[in-house]
Design a protein around this motif. Structure first.
Motif, PDB file in Angstrom:
ATOM      1  N   ALA A   5       1.027  -6.805   0.351  1.00  0.00           N
ATOM      2  CA  ALA A   5      -0.013  -7.657  -0.101  1.00  0.00           C
ATOM      3  C   ALA A   5      -0.197  -7.456  -1.467  1.00  0.00           C
ATOM      4  CB  ALA A   5      -0.951  -7.860   0.808  1.00  0.00           C
ATOM      5  N   THR A   6      -0.657  -8.399  -2.058  1.00  0.00           N
ATOM      6  CA  THR A   6      -0.895  -8.327  -3.612  1.00  0.00           C
ATOM      7  C   THR A   6      -2.606  -8.742  -3.525  1.00  0.00           C
ATOM      8  OG1 THR A   6      -0.592 -10.687  -3.867  1.00  0.00           O
ATOM      9  CG2 THR A   6       1.305  -9.217  -4.380  1.00  0.00           C
ATOM     10  N   THR A   7      -3.147  -8.353  -4.874  1.00  0.00           N
ATOM     11  CA  THR A   7      -4.602  -9.081  -4.813  1.00  0.00           C
ATOM     12  C   THR A   7      -4.841 -10.346  -4.859  1.00  0.00           C
ATOM     13  OG1 THR A   7      -4.230  -8.729  -7.314  1.00  0.00           O
ATOM     14  CG2 THR A   7      -5.154  -6.935  -6.379  1.00  0.00           C
ATOM     15  N   GLN A   8      -3.832 -10.749  -5.452  1.00  0.00           N
ATOM     16  CA  GLN A   8      -3.738 -12.641  -5.268  1.00  0.00           C
ATOM     17  C   GLN A   8      -3.787 -13.045  -3.846  1.00  0.00           C
ATOM     18  OE1 GLN A   8      -4.342 -14.453  -7.828  1.00  0.00           O
ATOM     19  NE2 GLN A   8      -4.603 -16.460  -6.510  1.00  0.00           N
ATOM     20  N   ASP A   9      -3.109 -12.257  -2.930  1.00  0.00           N
ATOM     21  CA  ASP A   9      -3.067 -12.478  -1.487  1.00  0.00           C
ATOM     22  C   ASP A   9      -4.347 -12.250  -0.908  1.00  0.00           C
ATOM     23  OD1 ASP A   9      -0.239 -13.052  -1.335  1.00  0.00           O
ATOM     24  OD2 ASP A   9       0.115 -10.929  -0.972  1.00  0.00           O
ATOM     25  N   GLU A  12      -6.520 -15.440  -2.100  1.00  0.00           N
ATOM     26  CA  GLU A  12      -6.170 -16.516  -1.501  1.00  0.00           C
ATOM     27  C   GLU A  12      -6.501 -16.568  -0.030  1.00  0.00           C
ATOM     28  OE1 GLU A  12      -1.967 -17.353  -2.357  1.00  0.00           O
ATOM     29  OE2 GLU A  12      -2.480 -17.621  -4.534  1.00  0.00           O
ATOM     30  N   ILE A  13      -6.413 -15.504   0.774  1.00  0.00           N
ATOM     31  CA  ILE A  13      -6.517 -15.258   2.220  1.00  0.00           C
ATOM     32  C   ILE A  13      -8.099 -15.372   2.455  1.00  0.00           C
ATOM     33  CG2 ILE A  13      -5.829 -14.350   4.170  1.00  0.00           C
ATOM     34  CD1 ILE A  13      -3.081 -13.787   3.035  1.00  0.00           C
ATOM     35  N   VAL A  63      -2.296  -7.810   8.016  1.00  0.00           N
ATOM     36  CA  VAL A  63      -3.023  -6.858   8.332  1.00  0.00           C
ATOM     37  C   VAL A  63      -3.640  -6.007   6.883  1.00  0.00           C
ATOM     38  CG1 VAL A  63      -2.304  -4.370   9.136  1.00  0.00           C
ATOM     39  CG2 VAL A  63      -1.356  -6.363  10.352  1.00  0.00           C
ATOM     40  N   VAL A  64      -2.767  -6.217   6.004  1.00  0.00           N
ATOM     41  CA  VAL A  64      -3.443  -5.525   4.732  1.00  0.00           C
ATOM     42  C   VAL A  64      -4.348  -6.080   4.129  1.00  0.00           C
ATOM     43  CG1 VAL A  64      -2.572  -4.876   2.574  1.00  0.00           C
ATOM     44  CG2 VAL A  64      -0.784  -4.683   4.450  1.00  0.00           C
ATOM     45  N   VAL A  65      -4.403  -7.291   4.103  1.00  0.00           N
ATOM     46  CA  VAL A  65      -5.551  -8.130   3.499  1.00  0.00           C
ATOM     47  C   VAL A  65      -6.764  -7.812   4.488  1.00  0.00           C
ATOM     48  CG1 VAL A  65      -6.458 -10.562   3.419  1.00  0.00           C
ATOM     49  CG2 VAL A  65      -4.119  -9.719   2.384  1.00  0.00           C
ATOM     50  N   ASP A  66      -6.580  -7.827   5.872  1.00  0.00           N
ATOM     51  CA  ASP A  66      -7.844  -7.575   6.763  1.00  0.00           C
ATOM     52  C   ASP A  66      -8.302  -6.182   6.409  1.00  0.00           C
ATOM     53  OD1 ASP A  66      -7.722  -9.932   8.120  1.00  0.00           O
ATOM     54  OD2 ASP A  66      -6.652  -9.380   9.733  1.00  0.00           O
TER      55      ASP A  66
END
Length: 66
Positions: A5-9, A12-13, A63-66
């Motif tokens: 995942a990216t910082t932008q993800d 956005e999420i 999963v990474v964003v969470d």
């Protein structure tokens, strides 16, 4: 290796980030991605290979964003 995942993800999420949160996020993304790689290896899976599948990549991103 590429992060899942990216910082932008994250923005956005999840939500917008302060400058301090953004700096921490940049440091955490590779740590979480590598943690997932290690856990996948424990069960004999190559998560980078699996992430070439779009659905799998989306789950990893979540999963990474969470």
């Amino acid at each position: 290796m590429k992060d899942f995942a990216t910082t932008q993800d994250v923005i956005e999420i999840w939500r917008s980030l302060t400058a301090d949160e953004l700096a921490r996020t940049k440091k955490l993304l590779p740590i979480v991605s590598d943690s997932l790689r290690i856990e996948a290896r424990k069960v004999g899976k190559d998560i980078d290979e699996l992430s070439k599948n779009e659905e799998y990549a989306n789950v990893l991103k979540s999963v990474v964003v969470d």
